[in-house]
Design an enzyme around this catalytic site. Structure first.
Site, PDB file in Angstrom:
ATOM      1  CG  ASP A  90      27.864  34.860  25.986  1.00 15.97           C
ATOM      2  OD1 ASP A  90      27.269  34.711  27.074  1.00 15.97           O
ATOM      3  OD2 ASP A  90      27.272  34.939  24.889  1.00 15.97           O
ATOM      4  CB  ALA A  91      27.220  29.734  26.802  1.00 13.19           C
ATOM      5  CE1 TYR A  92      22.290  28.333  26.225  1.00 11.59           C
ATOM      6  CE2 TYR A  92      23.105  29.560  28.111  1.00 11.59           C
ATOM      7  CZ  TYR A  92      22.607  28.392  27.565  1.00 11.59           C
ATOM      8  OH  TYR A  92      22.437  27.285  28.359  1.00 11.59           O
ATOM      9  NE  ARG A 143      20.442  36.095  23.162  1.00  9.88           N
ATOM     10  CZ  ARG A 143      21.235  35.660  24.130  1.00  9.88           C
ATOM     11  NH1 ARG A 143      20.738  34.888  25.103  1.00  9.88           N
ATOM     12  NH2 ARG A 143      22.515  35.973  24.159  1.00  9.88           N
ATOM     13  CB  SER A 180      27.181  31.018  30.311  1.00 12.18           C
ATOM     14  OG  SER A 180      25.847  31.007  29.849  1.00 12.18           O
ATOM     15  CG  ASN A 181      23.451  35.761  31.706  1.00 11.60           C
ATOM     16  OD1 ASN A 181      24.155  36.193  32.609  1.00 11.60           O
ATOM     17  ND2 ASN A 181      22.924  36.562  30.792  1.00 11.60           N
TER      18      ASN A 181
END
Length: 222
Positions: free
Chosen positions: A8-10, A39, A115-116
Site C-alpha cells: 500500500d502507498a499512503y 486522513r 494503491s487508492n
C-alpha cells in the site's frame, strides 16, 4: 513461495502526515488534529463513494477531505489549502522504505504498489521520494474503478503479475486493508505503525509489525 512484495502507498510507504507537518507553523497547534481528520475523511469518502456508486479519483477525494478538515478547524485560507494539496502529491517516504525495497529487489523479489492513489499522484510521489526505480509495478485502483477493500482491486495484482494470491506478500499500515487483502488470499503483513488495536473483522493478517524494518526477517531475507 513468495515471489512478489506489494505495498500500500499512503501510510505504508508514504507519510500521510508530512504535508500538514511541513506547514504546522501556519496551521497552528491543531495541525495533528487536522492531519488526522483529513486522513479519516479521505478514507471514509473512498468507502462511501464505492458504496454509492459515485467514483471519483483519489486526488478529488483527497481535496474534498481536506476541505472538510479545514472547515472543522475554522480555517478559511485558499492559499494554505492549495499548498497542502501540492505537498500531499509529493509526500515523503518513511526513512526505511528505500532500503527495504533495495533489499527485496536484491533478493530477486518483484516489488510494487497497489494503491487508492490515482496514476498521476502515485507517479509524482514515487519520483519525489526517489523510489520509482525500485518498483517493478505501480498499480492504481483506477484500473478497477472502485476503492479498496473491494476484491476486484486486489485481483489487479494477480492479473498483472500472473501469480497466485499466496505467492504475493502484501504490506499495509491500514488494518482494514490488511484484512481485505487476507480475504483475497495474499500473505499479509500489517505494518501497525500507530499501535492500533486489532480490527474486529474476519481474515486477520498473518503478521503484525511496527515498521517496514522487520519485513526482511519475516520473509526470510534478513
Amino acid at each position: 513461495m513468495i515471489k512478489a512484495c506489494i505495498f500500500d502507498a499512503y501510510g505504508t510507504l508514504f507519510d500521510v502526515n508530512a504535508a500538514a507537518r511541513q506547514l504546522s507553523a501556519e496551521i497552528g497547534p491543531g495541525w495533528p488534529q487536522l492531519a488526522e481528520t483529513w486522513r479519516a475523511k479521505q478514507l471514509n469518502y473512498t468507502w462511501l463513494r464505492s458504496l454509492m456508486g459515485q467514483h471519483a479519483d483519489f486526488e478529488q477525494v483527497t481535496a474534498e477531505a481536506l476541505d472538510f478538515a479545514l472547515a472543522a478547524q475554522g480555517i478559511d485560507n485558499p492559499d494554505l489549502r492549495n499548498r497542502l494539496m501540492q505537498l500531499y502529491v509529493k509526500l515523503e517516504a518513511f526513512p526505511e522504505a528505500p532500503g527495504l525495497l533495495r533489499k527485496l529487489k536484491a533478493a530477486g523479489l518483484i516489488t510494487g504498489i497497489l494503491s487508492n492513489g490515482s496514476p498521476a499522484m502515485l507517479e509524482a510521489a514515487c519520483k519525489s521520494a526517489g523510489i520509482d526505480s525500485l518498483l517493478d509495478h505501480v498499480i492504481s485502483i483506477e484500473e478497477a474503478g472502485i476503492y479498496k477493500p473491494d476484491m476486484r482491486v486486489y485481483k489487479l495484482v494477480t492479473d498483472r503479475l500472473g501469480l497466485a494470491p499466496n505467492e504475493v506478500a502484501f504490506h499495509s499500515s491500514n488494518g482494514w486493508d490488511a484484512h481485505g487483502a487476507k480475504c483475497f488470499g495474499f500473505r499479509v503483513l500489517w505494518i501497525n505503525r500507530a499501535g492500533q488495536p486489532k480490527e474486529g473483522l474476519p481474515h486477520a493478517p498473518d503478521h503484525e509489525l511496527k515498521s517496514l524494518r522487520d519485513v526482511p526477517a519475516i520473509l526470510g531475507h534478513a
